[in-house]
Design a protein around this motif. Structure first.
Motif, PDB file in Angstrom:
ATOM      1  N   UNK A 191       0.763  -1.030   0.135  1.00 46.88           N
ATOM      2  CA  UNK A 191      -0.050   0.024  -0.321  1.00 46.88           C
ATOM      3  C   UNK A 191       1.041   1.239   0.136  1.00 46.88           C
ATOM      4  N   UNK A 192       1.873   1.113   0.913  1.00 50.37           N
ATOM      5  CA  UNK A 192       2.864   2.265   0.798  1.00 50.37           C
ATOM      6  C   UNK A 192       3.390   2.641  -0.244  1.00 50.37           C
ATOM      7  N   UNK A 193       3.837   1.564  -1.543  1.00 50.56           N
ATOM      8  CA  UNK A 193       4.297   1.848  -2.701  1.00 50.56           C
ATOM      9  C   UNK A 193       3.320   2.267  -3.578  1.00 50.56           C
ATOM     10  N   UNK A 194       1.852   2.545  -2.889  1.00 51.06           N
ATOM     11  CA  UNK A 194       1.173   2.974  -4.112  1.00 51.06           C
ATOM     12  C   UNK A 194       0.145   2.084  -4.909  1.00 51.06           C
ATOM     13  N   UNK A 195       0.294   0.533  -4.254  1.00 50.14           N
ATOM     14  CA  UNK A 195      -0.440  -0.548  -4.935  1.00 50.14           C
ATOM     15  C   UNK A 195      -1.925  -0.490  -4.335  1.00 50.14           C
ATOM     16  N   UNK A 196      -2.678  -1.025  -5.106  1.00 47.33           N
ATOM     17  CA  UNK A 196      -4.144  -1.171  -4.704  1.00 47.33           C
ATOM     18  C   UNK A 196      -4.391  -2.418  -3.935  1.00 47.33           C
ATOM     19  N   UNK A 197      -4.385  -2.278  -2.870  1.00 46.30           N
ATOM     20  CA  UNK A 197      -4.096  -3.592  -1.917  1.00 46.30           C
ATOM     21  C   UNK A 197      -5.112  -3.430  -0.725  1.00 46.30           C
ATOM     22  N   UNK A 198      -5.699  -4.388  -0.392  1.00 47.11           N
ATOM     23  CA  UNK A 198      -6.366  -4.552   0.980  1.00 47.11           C
ATOM     24  C   UNK A 198      -6.245  -6.105   1.413  1.00 47.11           C
ATOM     25  N   UNK A 199      -7.142  -6.470   2.620  1.00 46.70           N
ATOM     26  CA  UNK A 199      -7.150  -7.749   3.160  1.00 46.70           C
ATOM     27  C   UNK A 199      -8.586  -8.182   3.616  1.00 46.70           C
ATOM     28  N   UNK A 200      -8.969  -9.253   2.636  1.00 50.34           N
ATOM     29  CA  UNK A 200     -10.315  -9.616   3.210  1.00 50.34           C
ATOM     30  C   UNK A 200     -10.455 -10.893   4.014  1.00 50.34           C
ATOM     31  N   UNK A 201     -11.185 -11.004   4.892  1.00 50.51           N
ATOM     32  CA  UNK A 201     -11.394 -12.381   5.715  1.00 50.51           C
ATOM     33  C   UNK A 201     -12.824 -12.699   5.530  1.00 50.51           C
ATOM     34  N   UNK A 202     -13.330 -13.467   4.592  1.00 47.57           N
ATOM     35  CA  UNK A 202     -14.459 -14.062   4.674  1.00 47.57           C
ATOM     36  C   UNK A 202     -14.799 -15.039   5.936  1.00 47.57           C
ATOM     37  N   UNK A 203     -15.949 -14.626   6.908  1.00 42.30           N
ATOM     38  CA  UNK A 203     -15.777 -15.198   7.933  1.00 42.30           C
ATOM     39  C   UNK A 203     -16.738 -16.602   8.163  1.00 42.30           C
ATOM     40  N   UNK A 204     -16.438 -17.325   7.097  1.00 38.16           N
ATOM     41  CA  UNK A 204     -17.241 -18.513   7.075  1.00 38.16           C
ATOM     42  C   UNK A 204     -16.424 -19.553   6.305  1.00 38.16           C
ATOM     43  N   UNK A 205     -16.817 -20.749   5.925  1.00 36.77           N
ATOM     44  CA  UNK A 205     -16.000 -21.692   5.358  1.00 36.77           C
ATOM     45  C   UNK A 205     -16.665 -22.029   4.135  1.00 36.77           C
ATOM     46  N   UNK A 206     -16.082 -23.008   3.265  1.00 36.73           N
ATOM     47  CA  UNK A 206     -16.506 -23.464   1.874  1.00 36.73           C
ATOM     48  C   UNK A 206     -17.800 -23.867   1.637  1.00 36.73           C
ATOM     49  N   UNK A 207     -18.417 -24.419   2.906  1.00 41.59           N
ATOM     50  CA  UNK A 207     -19.773 -24.717   2.842  1.00 41.59           C
ATOM     51  C   UNK A 207     -20.906 -23.751   2.739  1.00 41.59           C
ATOM     52  N   UNK A 208     -20.514 -22.713   2.688  1.00 42.09           N
ATOM     53  CA  UNK A 208     -21.517 -21.608   2.899  1.00 42.09           C
ATOM     54  C   UNK A 208     -22.354 -21.517   1.520  1.00 42.09           C
ATOM     55  N   UNK A 209     -23.603 -21.541   1.595  1.00 45.58           N
ATOM     56  CA  UNK A 209     -24.232 -21.521   0.179  1.00 45.58           C
ATOM     57  C   UNK A 209     -24.398 -20.192  -0.513  1.00 45.58           C
ATOM     58  N   UNK A 210     -24.069 -19.001   0.371  1.00 44.60           N
ATOM     59  CA  UNK A 210     -23.888 -17.905  -0.350  1.00 44.60           C
ATOM     60  C   UNK A 210     -23.433 -17.064   0.550  1.00 44.60           C
ATOM     61  N   UNK A 211     -22.957 -15.766   0.108  1.00 42.45           N
ATOM     62  CA  UNK A 211     -22.492 -14.801   1.102  1.00 42.45           C
ATOM     63  C   UNK A 211     -23.380 -13.935   2.026  1.00 42.45           C
ATOM     64  N   UNK A 212     -24.637 -14.062   1.686  1.00 43.99           N
ATOM     65  CA  UNK A 212     -25.810 -13.440   2.348  1.00 43.99           C
ATOM     66  C   UNK A 212     -26.061 -13.818   3.903  1.00 43.99           C
ATOM     67  N   UNK A 213     -25.933 -12.829   4.525  1.00 46.64           N
ATOM     68  CA  UNK A 213     -26.007 -12.949   5.995  1.00 46.64           C
ATOM     69  C   UNK A 213     -24.662 -13.386   6.729  1.00 46.64           C
ATOM     70  N   UNK A 214     -23.686 -13.403   5.818  1.00 44.46           N
ATOM     71  CA  UNK A 214     -22.441 -13.850   6.416  1.00 44.46           C
ATOM     72  C   UNK A 214     -21.360 -12.499   6.495  1.00 44.46           C
ATOM     73  N   UNK A 215     -20.612 -12.946   7.719  1.00 41.18           N
ATOM     74  CA  UNK A 215     -19.660 -11.310   7.871  1.00 41.18           C
ATOM     75  C   UNK A 215     -18.496 -11.694   6.823  1.00 41.18           C
TER      76      UNK A 215
END
Ligand SMILES: C=C(O[C@@H]1C=C(C(=O)O)C=C[C@H]1O)C(=O)O
Length: 350
Positions: A191-215
């Protein structure tokens, strides 16, 4: 017997009627969901859900249904309508997205999720023969992708991010690690070097049927526009924006501590010498609920769970509180025991 059969037939009719009503409810929820999708709004609206649950409890009181059952039924139909709304495709501006580690469980989930939203998905993987999407190298992704998602184990993420850093790609870059401390420095440098970067953490595992209602935590490592760009990709989920350094202290509790409690519970059962069959036969309400959670945890990805215990530097303190609390429980006097139980209840109330 004939009388019971007749009564059961009446129940069967009522049950089919209930399902018909839930289906009608889903159909209306779907229309609401389509409006939300068009407006990029979150699916779950907690304030509306509170009103709905109260409606069930009130109607239940009139109809002779217990508040507990009315609440469970309300939860079941709400969860169902949330899932229906979660399946509605969200039309984002199509992007070329490369998932690094796209053969892993979350890599596969993300690939399908993004492809389902109309994005052009590719993967960078160690085993191209098993890939379900077009394969490219990380270097190629840096040249051609608009979004690069790092979905590798913690142990390899730093090397992957270093390669992406060296490329100075203009793509949006984010990892989805459960533990951020090992990558915090390189993400900050990018980020300091000007890159377009952030960090994501889906608070669920791969069995989640959708992203709805999930953090979905979208963490800022020094490039706020990247946070907004990533948030759009997960639209429909419950997006929580936070500074990157706030992630691991909280994750030590919502992941590290809760896994530790369940792993220790399972370990104690193994050491007990009792069989699952025997203890389930005499199970109490609490035991049954605890077993349901601990059993699920025991079947999760052990390498990932090990990393969550070991790689988060804040975990030691969180699990230390657990170890202290358990050991003190064995010697507390009655008065202090009661005080601590009340303090626990008050913590949940607040
Ligand atoms: C149906 C809606 O979406 C969700 C589901 C709800 C429900 O099933 O009653 C209530 C609120 C939302 O979390 C809505 O927003 O009304």
């Amino acid at each position: 017997m004939a009388e019971l059969d007749a009564l059961r037939m009446q129940l069967a009719d009522i049950d089919r009627g209930i399902m018909e009503l839930v289906g009608k409810r889903n159909a209306i929820a779907k229309i609401i969901g389509e409006r939300k999708a068009a407006a990029h709004e979150e699916v779950v609206v907690p304030s509306v859900e509170t009103v709905v649950v109260k409606r069930y409890v009130d109607a239940g009181a009139t109809a002779g249904v217990s508040a507990a059952a009315a609440t469970r039924i309300a939860r079941a139909v709400i969860d169902e309508s949330v899932e229906v709304q979660g399946q509605i495709p969200r039309h984002a501006e199509p992007k070329k997205i490369c998932v690094v580690g796209g053969n892993g469980a979350m890599g596969r989930w993300l690939s399908a999720f993004f492809a389902g939203r109309g994005h052009a998905v590719s993967v960078a993987v160690l085993d191209p023969a098993n890939a379900k999407y077009p394969v490219m190298t990380v270097a190629e992704a840096c040249n051609t992708a608009e979004v690069i998602v790092v979905s590798t184990p913690v142990t390899t993420a730093t090397a992957v991010l270093a390669e992406i850093f060296a490329s100075k790609t203009s793509a949006l870059v984010f990892d989805i690690l459960s533990v951020k401390s090992p990558v915090a420095e390189i993400l900050g440098n990018m980020a300091g070097a000007g890159m377009n970067v952030c960090s994501v953490h889906p608070m669920f595992g791969p069995s989640a049927p959708s992203v709805a209602g999930r953090n979905v935590v979208v963490a800022d490592c020094g490039c706020p526009p990247a946070v907004e760009e990533a948030a759009v990709l997960f639209s429909g989920g419950t997006i929580l924006r936070m500074p990157l350094e706030e992630h691991d202290p909280a994750a030590a509790y919502v992941l590290g501590l809760s896994h530790a409690v369940n792993l220790a519970f399972s370990e104690a059962l193994v050491r007990s010498g009792f069989s699952a069959e025997m203890l389930n036969a005499v199970s109490s309400t609490t035991f049954r609920k605890q077993v349901a959670v601990s059993r699920e945890v025991s079947g999760e990805n052990a390498a990932l769970y090990y990393a969550i215990q070991r790689e988060n530097p804040y975990n030691d303190a969180a699990v230390g509180h657990l170890a202290d609390a358990v050991s003190e429980l064995r010697t507390l006097g009655k008065e202090e025991f009661c005080e601590r139980m009340a303090a626990g209840a008050a913590w949940y109330q607040a």
